[in-house]
Scaffold this motif. Structure first.
Motif, mmCIF file in Angstrom:
data_model
loop_
_atom_site.group_PDB
_atom_site.id
_atom_site.type_symbol
_atom_site.label_atom_id
_atom_site.label_comp_id
_atom_site.label_asym_id
_atom_site.label_seq_id
_atom_site.Cartn_x
_atom_site.Cartn_y
_atom_site.Cartn_z
ATOM 1 N N PRO A 184 -20.172 18.970 27.534
ATOM 2 C CA PRO A 184 -20.705 19.186 28.886
ATOM 3 C C PRO A 184 -19.759 20.035 29.714
ATOM 4 O O PRO A 184 -18.548 20.051 29.478
ATOM 5 N N CYS A 185 -20.299 20.762 30.682
ATOM 6 C CA CYS A 185 -19.469 21.584 31.558
ATOM 7 C C CYS A 185 -18.711 20.707 32.555
ATOM 8 O O CYS A 185 -19.266 19.725 33.059
ATOM 9 N N PRO A 186 -17.462 21.022 32.841
ATOM 10 C CA PRO A 186 -16.742 20.266 33.878
ATOM 11 C C PRO A 186 -17.312 20.571 35.260
ATOM 12 O O PRO A 186 -18.090 21.516 35.440
ATOM 13 N N GLU A 187 -16.931 19.768 36.230
ATOM 14 C CA GLU A 187 -17.419 19.976 37.594
ATOM 15 C C GLU A 187 -16.896 21.266 38.191
ATOM 16 O O GLU A 187 -17.565 21.889 39.015
ATOM 17 N N LYS A 188 -15.701 21.682 37.769
ATOM 18 C CA LYS A 188 -15.137 22.948 38.236
ATOM 19 C C LYS A 188 -14.325 23.563 37.117
ATOM 20 O O LYS A 188 -13.950 22.877 36.145
ATOM 21 N N ASP A 189 -14.067 24.845 37.225
ATOM 22 C CA ASP A 189 -13.320 25.560 36.204
ATOM 23 C C ASP A 189 -11.918 24.976 36.076
ATOM 24 O O ASP A 189 -11.190 24.838 37.058
ATOM 25 N N GLY A 190 -11.558 24.590 34.854
ATOM 26 C CA GLY A 190 -10.252 24.006 34.612
ATOM 27 C C GLY A 190 -10.212 22.499 34.786
ATOM 28 O O GLY A 190 -9.140 21.901 34.688
ATOM 29 N N GLY A 191 -11.352 21.858 35.014
ATOM 30 C CA GLY A 191 -11.404 20.418 35.204
ATOM 31 C C GLY A 191 -11.609 19.668 33.892
ATOM 32 O O GLY A 191 -11.853 20.267 32.839
ATOM 33 N N PRO A 192 -11.545 18.334 33.919
ATOM 34 C CA PRO A 192 -11.755 17.538 32.701
ATOM 35 C C PRO A 192 -13.233 17.534 32.299
ATOM 36 O O PRO A 192 -14.123 17.673 33.142
ATOM 37 N N LEU A 193 -13.481 17.370 31.018
ATOM 38 C CA LEU A 193 -14.856 17.307 30.531
ATOM 39 C C LEU A 193 -15.472 15.962 30.900
ATOM 40 O O LEU A 193 -14.908 14.906 30.597
ATOM 41 N N PRO A 194 -16.626 15.955 31.545
ATOM 42 C CA PRO A 194 -17.244 14.692 31.987
ATOM 43 C C PRO A 194 -18.054 14.040 30.868
ATOM 44 O O PRO A 194 -19.289 14.031 30.897
ATOM 45 N N TRP A 195 -17.352 13.488 29.883
ATOM 46 C CA TRP A 195 -18.067 12.851 28.773
ATOM 47 C C TRP A 195 -18.855 11.636 29.271
ATOM 48 O O TRP A 195 -18.363 10.874 30.102
ATOM 49 N N PRO A 196 -20.079 11.427 28.753
ATOM 50 C CA PRO A 196 -20.849 10.249 29.171
ATOM 51 C C PRO A 196 -20.238 8.966 28.612
ATOM 52 O O PRO A 196 -19.488 9.002 27.629
ATOM 53 N N LYS A 197 -20.566 7.857 29.231
ATOM 54 C CA LYS A 197 -20.086 6.547 28.786
ATOM 55 C C LYS A 197 -21.246 5.746 28.206
ATOM 56 O O LYS A 197 -22.379 5.856 28.657
ATOM 57 N N MET A 198 -20.926 4.957 27.210
ATOM 58 C CA MET A 198 -21.940 4.181 26.499
ATOM 59 C C MET A 198 -22.466 3.057 27.377
ATOM 60 O O MET A 198 -21.693 2.243 27.889
ATOM 61 N N PRO A 199 -23.793 3.001 27.576
ATOM 62 C CA PRO A 199 -24.363 1.884 28.338
ATOM 63 C C PRO A 199 -24.512 0.642 27.462
ATOM 64 O O PRO A 199 -24.379 0.711 26.235
ATOM 65 N N ASP A 200 -24.816 -0.473 28.078
ATOM 66 C CA ASP A 200 -25.061 -1.722 27.349
ATOM 67 C C ASP A 200 -26.555 -1.824 27.043
ATOM 68 O O ASP A 200 -27.377 -1.978 27.946
ATOM 69 N N VAL A 201 -26.902 -1.697 25.757
ATOM 70 C CA VAL A 201 -28.316 -1.748 25.357
ATOM 71 C C VAL A 201 -28.592 -2.905 24.414
ATOM 72 O O VAL A 201 -29.705 -3.025 23.893
ATOM 73 N N VAL A 202 -27.615 -3.775 24.172
ATOM 74 C CA VAL A 202 -27.826 -4.923 23.283
ATOM 75 C C VAL A 202 -28.864 -5.857 23.906
ATOM 76 O O VAL A 202 -28.769 -6.229 25.086
ATOM 77 N N GLY A 203 -29.863 -6.241 23.112
ATOM 78 C CA GLY A 203 -30.939 -7.111 23.587
ATOM 79 C C GLY A 203 -32.137 -6.357 24.105
ATOM 80 O O GLY A 203 -33.210 -6.940 24.281
ATOM 81 N N ALA A 204 -31.994 -5.055 24.352
ATOM 82 C CA ALA A 204 -33.112 -4.264 24.861
ATOM 83 C C ALA A 204 -34.008 -3.828 23.706
ATOM 84 O O ALA A 204 -33.587 -3.745 22.553
ATOM 85 N N THR A 205 -35.267 -3.547 24.041
ATOM 86 C CA THR A 205 -36.149 -2.964 23.042
ATOM 87 C C THR A 205 -35.692 -1.537 22.740
ATOM 88 O O THR A 205 -34.936 -0.946 23.503
ATOM 89 N N TYR A 206 -36.172 -1.010 21.637
ATOM 90 C CA TYR A 206 -35.754 0.344 21.264
ATOM 91 C C TYR A 206 -36.185 1.341 22.327
ATOM 92 O O TYR A 206 -35.414 2.243 22.684
ATOM 93 N N ASN A 207 -37.393 1.204 22.857
ATOM 94 C CA ASN A 207 -37.868 2.127 23.897
ATOM 95 C C ASN A 207 -36.974 2.078 25.132
ATOM 96 O O ASN A 207 -36.624 3.115 25.703
ATOM 97 N N LYS A 208 -36.600 0.879 25.552
ATOM 98 C CA LYS A 208 -35.743 0.743 26.733
ATOM 99 C C LYS A 208 -34.339 1.284 26.438
ATOM 100 O O LYS A 208 -33.715 1.933 27.305
ATOM 101 N N ALA A 209 -33.853 1.071 25.238
ATOM 102 C CA ALA A 209 -32.532 1.577 24.875
ATOM 103 C C ALA A 209 -32.503 3.102 24.905
ATOM 104 O O ALA A 209 -31.529 3.710 25.366
ATOM 105 N N VAL A 210 -33.570 3.725 24.425
ATOM 106 C CA VAL A 210 -33.638 5.188 24.441
ATOM 107 C C VAL A 210 -33.595 5.707 25.877
ATOM 108 O O VAL A 210 -32.914 6.686 26.184
ATOM 109 N N GLU A 211 -34.323 5.060 26.784
ATOM 110 C CA GLU A 211 -34.305 5.481 28.184
ATOM 111 C C GLU A 211 -32.910 5.358 28.788
ATOM 112 O O GLU A 211 -32.446 6.259 29.505
ATOM 113 N N ASP A 212 -32.210 4.263 28.472
ATOM 114 C CA ASP A 212 -30.860 4.063 29.012
ATOM 115 C C ASP A 212 -29.888 5.101 28.462
ATOM 116 O O ASP A 212 -29.010 5.592 29.196
ATOM 117 N N LEU A 213 -30.035 5.452 27.197
ATOM 118 C CA LEU A 213 -29.147 6.453 26.608
ATOM 119 C C LEU A 213 -29.383 7.820 27.229
ATOM 120 O O LEU A 213 -28.439 8.579 27.478
#
Length: 379
Positions: A184-213
């Motif tokens: 992903p592109c950083p917020e500004k030139d020379g900034g850190p890469l804004p990697w996404p963080k893993m959400p909690d999808v344990v217990g969710a249906t597959y459809n709901k997990a896909v939406e959260d991801l």
């Protein structure tokens, strides 16, 4: 001596006209004249004059050196005169244009805009190699650098994407800041890469997990699926989506809040059940529970013979009453093996030689598979 009989002296031998001093001097003068109009033409004439001075003329060596230096001086003077002539030719036109601009208010207000160089096109979001190619086609000199704080060296431009650009329209230069295509592109030139963080999808249906991801910014193409049952094959993404409310996420990797970068593999371990299933919860760990209890080698048939059933072990399965299909009620044997009822083709089985039927009614037998482990296959 008789003066009337004195012999007349022979005349001095005459030189061809091109070897005479006036011809050589005229050629030198031609250098200054022609160089005033064209530097290249004046230079060629000067070469010809040097040949005439050193080869054709009857001058002494010091005169020839003086003529050579004079030819160079004449060439310089001619070039200077040519520049003045150009200024004089363009001067009146510029004066007329200035008078026209001063006479017209519209021209005065529009002239700064007309003289301002056009801005470069927007190349953000495009592959770096294509952006540089198009920028060069537009007359720009393109350079690049890493848009992330790591300041990495860019080698394979086709694998990088433009995030930012800074151009100088007057100098016709453009600087591209890019990241790898999977980043992903950083917020500004020379900034850190804004990697996404893993959400909690344990217990969710597959459809709901896909939406959260998706909301977390994760690429679903990088998500792998696995099953939690010993006797159920892993579904594909299309198969899981088809029955997305029946598949539940039992385990996930990485854990909630973990950074998901380009080297991270996201895994969802799925279990499947409906309201008709007796087992409707996730096991305590993977590969311990049978989706169909009758597929469990430790399953107690409950036929009252010796209480041993088809095995003596226990598994981590739901505490509800054991479920058996009607096809397993015979309690007999097929081909000398124990009959365990309905089984899932390709799933693990025990003991070898046990018999069963698939949900479609096809006779199945427990025997070594391609991996050397006992699996259900067609009898």
């Amino acid at each position: 001596m008789n003066p009337y009989n004195t012999p007349t002296p022979a005349p001095a031998p005459s030189h061809p006209w091109w070897k005479t001093t006036p011809a050589v001097l005229g050629l030198l003068a031609l250098v200054a004249l022609l160089s005033a109009f064209s530097l290249a033409l004046g230079f060629l004439v000067m070469i010809a004059a040097m040949v005439a001075v050193w080869v054709l003329s009857p001058w002494r060596w010091f005169t020839r050196i003086g003529a050579t230096l004079g030819a160079l001086l004449l060439l310089t003077v001619g070039v200077g005169l040519g520049g003045q002539l150009d200024d004089r030719r363009t001067g009146p036109a510029n004066a007329k244009a200035a008078d026209h601009v001063r006479a017209s208010g519209k021209a005065v207000s529009a002239s700064p805009t007309a003289s301002r160089p056009a801005n470069a096109a927007d190349y953000t979001g495009r592959p770096l190699d294509e952006a540089e190619k198009d920028a060069r086609s537009a007359g720009y000199t393109a350079v690049n650098h890493d848009a992330a704080v790591e300041d990495r060296m860019i080698i394979l431009r086709s694998g990088w994407t433009v995030c930012f650009q800074e151009s100088d329209a007057a100098g016709k230069t453009i600087d591209f800041a890019a990241v790898r295509t999977s980043e992903p592109c950083p917020e500004k030139d020379g900034g850190p890469l804004p990697w996404p963080k893993m959400p909690d999808v344990v217990g969710a249906t597959y459809n709901k997990a896909v939406e959260d991801l998706k909301q977390a910014g994760l690429d679903l193409d990088r998500v792998t699926l696995d099953d939690v049952y010993l006797d159920i094959d892993t579904p594909t993404a299309a198969e899981a989506a088809q029955d997305g409310d029946d598949w539940r996420v039992c385990f996930q990797s990485p854990d909630e809040g973990a950074k998901v970068d380009s080297a991270t593999t996201v895994t969802l371990d799925l279990g499947q059940w409906t309201d008709a299933d007796l087992v409707q919860r996730c096991p305590s760990k993977k590969d311990t529970t049978y989706k169909i209890p009758a597929n469990d080698p430790a399953y107690d048939s409950g036929d009252g013979n010796d209480g041993s059933g088809s095995g003596s072990g226990t598994t981590d399965r739901d505490s509800a009453a054991p479920h058996r299909d009607s096809s397993s009620s015979s309690g007999g044997s097929t081909g000398g093996g124990t009959s365990v009822g309905t089984v899932h083709p390709g799933s693990f089985c025990s003991p070898a030689g046990a018999a069963g039927v698939s949900s479609a009614g096809t006779p199945m037998v427990c025997g070594p598979g391609s991996d050397g482990r006992n699996r259900w296959h067609r009898a």
